[in-house]
Scaffold this active site. Structure first.
Site, short mmCIF file in Angstrom:
data_model
loop_
_atom_site.label_atom_id
_atom_site.label_comp_id
_atom_site.label_asym_id
_atom_site.label_seq_id
_atom_site.Cartn_x
_atom_site.Cartn_y
_atom_site.Cartn_z
N HIS A 156 -48.38 6.20 36.80
CA HIS A 156 -48.96 6.90 37.95
C HIS A 156 -48.43 6.31 39.26
O HIS A 156 -48.13 5.11 39.33
CB HIS A 156 -50.49 6.76 37.89
CG HIS A 156 -51.22 7.70 38.78
ND1 HIS A 156 -51.47 7.44 40.11
CD2 HIS A 156 -51.78 8.92 38.53
CE1 HIS A 156 -52.14 8.44 40.64
NE2 HIS A 156 -52.34 9.36 39.70
N TYR B 125 -58.93 14.48 46.15
CA TYR B 125 -59.29 13.38 47.04
C TYR B 125 -60.75 13.55 47.48
O TYR B 125 -61.20 14.67 47.70
CB TYR B 125 -58.40 13.37 48.28
CG TYR B 125 -56.94 13.09 48.01
CD1 TYR B 125 -56.53 11.92 47.37
CD2 TYR B 125 -55.95 13.98 48.43
CE1 TYR B 125 -55.17 11.67 47.15
CE2 TYR B 125 -54.60 13.73 48.21
CZ TYR B 125 -54.22 12.57 47.57
OH TYR B 125 -52.89 12.32 47.35
N PHE C 91 -52.41 15.79 44.86
CA PHE C 91 -51.67 14.79 45.65
C PHE C 91 -51.43 15.21 47.11
O PHE C 91 -50.97 14.41 47.91
CB PHE C 91 -50.32 14.44 45.00
CG PHE C 91 -50.44 13.78 43.67
CD1 PHE C 91 -50.90 12.47 43.57
CD2 PHE C 91 -50.12 14.44 42.50
CE1 PHE C 91 -51.04 11.85 42.33
CE2 PHE C 91 -50.24 13.83 41.26
CZ PHE C 91 -50.70 12.53 41.18
N ASP D 90 -58.41 14.09 39.89
CA ASP D 90 -59.49 14.54 40.76
C ASP D 90 -58.94 14.91 42.13
O ASP D 90 -57.94 14.35 42.56
CB ASP D 90 -60.48 13.38 41.00
CG ASP D 90 -61.69 13.45 40.09
OD1 ASP D 90 -61.62 14.18 39.09
OD2 ASP D 90 -62.67 12.76 40.37
#
Length: 220
Positions: free
Chosen positions: A187, A67, A78, A65
């Protein structure tokens, strides 16, 4: 339907834009922008593609997703806008980069510099409501980004796919590992980074592979 996206991607994905699921998705997204606070801003929804044309893709990093905090999402997974504090996952990405390549922590969290070198920073879902993680999941974005990966897998090879976490690994399962380099680890979030993300050396492994294929390495 007319979608404002970089031209080489438009050629590859043009048929996708005409499908009924995509038209429903765009109607939903337009409605959401009209009544809610949605990230990223509308002009940044397809920024990952605009910043890294199809013909230039050498590396794919898959996120989930955008942020959902104010001012963070900028259309690249990211990545955050300059001047925005680093989210925890990005902090850990930069820690691993320092461990792997002895690169100093950069002054800002914008990963535009990666995208401009051929790194496609692709979230699975391209929009989200403010403060509501996952709020635009299962509306059609995942089908669209699956098609993106499918087109890359079909038409290009010798790409490095960096798959952090089980979600990205499932989404990237379509990729032929004999024709590309597929790198997997937990992750980078604080919940899982210590289970194998730290020490994965994906940045150096990426450059080694690209150099073996006669391609320029990435200046991470």
């Amino acid at each position: 339907m007319a979608v404002k996206i970089e031209e080489s991607w438009n050629k590859v994905l043009g048929e996708e834009f005409e499908k009924s699921y995509f038209k429903s998705l765009i109607s939903f997204v337009k409605e959401e922008y009209g009544k809610e606070t949605i990230y990223p801003k509308g002009t940044d929804i397809f920024r990952a593609f605009d910043a890294c044309p199809f013909d230039e893709v050498k590396v794919v990093i898959l996120g989930q997703d955008p942020y959902h905090g104010p001012g963070q999402a900028n259309g690249l997974c990211f990545s955050v806008h300059e001047g925005i504090p680093f989210p925890p996952s990005l902090v850990n990405i930069f820690k691993e980069l320092k461990n792997d390549l002895n690169k100093d922590i950069p002054p800002n969290g914008s990963l535009e510099r990666w995208a401009s070198q051929g790194v496609l920073l692709l979230n699975s879902t391209l929009t989200v409501r403010a403060h509501q993680a996952g709020s635009h999941q299962k509306k059609g974005w995942e089908e669209f980004t699956d098609a993106v990966i499918a087109q890359l897998a079909k038409k290009k090879k010798d790409i490095v796919y960096i798959l952090w976490g089980s979600y990205a690994q499932k989404k990237g399962a379509i990729v032929n590992e004999n024709e590309n380099c597929v790198l997997k680890s937990p992750h980078p979030s604080p919940l899982s980074a210590h289970r194998g993300f730290f020490g994965c050396s994906h940045f150096s492994q990426t450059n080694t592979y690209l150099e073996q294929k006669g391609l320029p390495s990435i200046q991470w």
